[in-house]
Every structure is written in C-alpha cells, then in structure tokens.
Design an enzyme around this catalytic site. Sequence first.
Site, mmCIF file in Angstrom:
data_model
loop_
_atom_site.group_PDB
_atom_site.id
_atom_site.type_symbol
_atom_site.label_atom_id
_atom_site.label_comp_id
_atom_site.label_asym_id
_atom_site.label_seq_id
_atom_site.Cartn_x
_atom_site.Cartn_y
_atom_site.Cartn_z
ATOM 1 C CG ASP A 8 -2.214 0.774 0.997
ATOM 2 O OD1 ASP A 8 -2.324 1.463 -0.036
ATOM 3 O OD2 ASP A 8 -3.104 0.714 1.864
ATOM 4 C CG HIS A 116 -8.019 5.292 4.375
ATOM 5 N ND1 HIS A 116 -6.673 5.605 4.336
ATOM 6 C CD2 HIS A 116 -8.230 4.416 3.361
ATOM 7 C CE1 HIS A 116 -6.103 4.951 3.336
ATOM 8 N NE2 HIS A 116 -7.029 4.213 2.735
#
Length: 280
Positions: A8, A116
Amino acid sequence: MKVYLSVDMEGVTGLTDPEEMHAGKRGYERGCELMTADANAAIEGAFAAGAGEVLVNDAHGSTKNLRIDLLDPRATLIRGPGKAQRMAQGLDGTFGAACFVGYHARAGVPDGVLNHTWMGKEIQNVYLNGELCGETRLVAACAGFHGVPVVLVTGDEAVGEEARELLGDVETVAVKRGIDKFSAELLPPVVAQARIREAASRALGRLSDFTPYQPAAPYTLGVEWNSTAIAAAVALIPGVKTAGSRHTEFTTDDFTQIMALFGIFATIGGQIACGSGPYG
C-alpha cells in the site's frame, strides 16, 4: 519458499500528504519511488532469508504506482485495475508467507497517519464478524483463508500496534510516528529501508513461529457508510443487506467474495461521492 508482498502507499517511508498518493498531484512521482524502495527492501530481506520467489501486488488506489523499472529484478509485479481480489490479488495457498508493506491504521485512529479503511471519504467504519476491521485485518483474514501467515507489517507506528494486537508476535517496522492524520515524525529512507530489509529477513527466518489468522466462518462484512445514498445503492447488490440507514452487511463462507465485493463497493461509492453516478 514463495513470498507474497501486498504494498500500500499511505504507510510508505516519508509520506504524509494525500497529494503524494494521487497521480498528477504534487509529490506523487517521488512517492512512487519511495513506495518502490520500501518494497525492494522487503524483497531483498526475503531473498536473503532464502525465498525462491517473491510476488508483489500494487495494492494502492489505481494500483499503478510501483515503478517496475526500479523494482528488484528477482521479483514479479501485479499492476493495474480490474483485479478481483484487489489488495490480495495473486495470493493463494502456494505461498509460505505474506508481508504487508506501506500499510496504515484503520479509520478513526487518532495518531494513524492517513488513517482510513479502504475508502477515505465514503466509509466511516468496517466490521468483520462484528469487530472493527482495518485493511490489515481484512487482508490478513484473506491470507488466512488460503492458509498463509502474515509475518511482516510495515507502515506507521499505529498500524504496527494494530497488527500486533491482531496477529501477535508479527514482525513490524514503524517508518513514521503519527502526530495527527496528516503529520508525522519520519525516519530517513535509508534508515527505514534498512529496518524493513532486516525485519523481512528475520521474519522468514522464524517462519515456524507464525500461524495464519483465521476468523471463524461464515464471514460477515459490515460497512458503515458516510452516506445514506451509498448504503442504499450497494444494498442493491445481490446478497448485500441493509442493517441501518447507513449500514450494510454481507455474509459468506468464501472470503474471496468479500475481497471482490469491496471492489464493487469502491466503484459505486466513488461514483456517488463525486456526483457522477445515478444517485449523485
């Protein structure tokens, strides 16, 4: 030994600004270079520990971020959209270990840098079998579904804490310490990447210490949306049920369906949030 890397971007060394995560924005190109460097550090550590094969999955946003021209040539890369398993694309039971690089804390963690869960504006919270779920839990559960243990998680300090709470004595590397969502105390890349390299090698050197994370089936995915319109739209998907005005649930015995469903959620939620869909 085959090793799987899901990479990520929000937890990559040196990055704190959302613009650094989006093509065409200030700092993005440098962000891609730093993301690739973190991935390379994990790849180098894996091969140093005896890996015979390393597969890397670009797991951020457009999934067109990692620089193939800068990637360690011993590894292969999955890149581009349209991947049914998204952050876990290519992961199956033939792998001996999974590593998560550049990961971030789940939504709502105060000191989680760029925190998030899956979607930054559209989703308030995600739940797996009734428990708060970040991307670490989600992808670790998918790995566990295939019988693969997660041995390394790198990112900010908060995601390391989240990973250890979930996975026990997993190897973690904190490349930054969150001050707020958009600010952090950073390690220089040369220091952070050396730590990633060492941790990857150390993790694979004690592979027998790890067991797959395997929550009990059936798996219920709950999503608390920020919009009633998004919740209403995704509830039209067969199998997705309304559990509140902004809450949907989906239950299955096949965890790969949950990963695929999140891809559909992202498409629908993104269109409505930007006003381009039929519910905009």
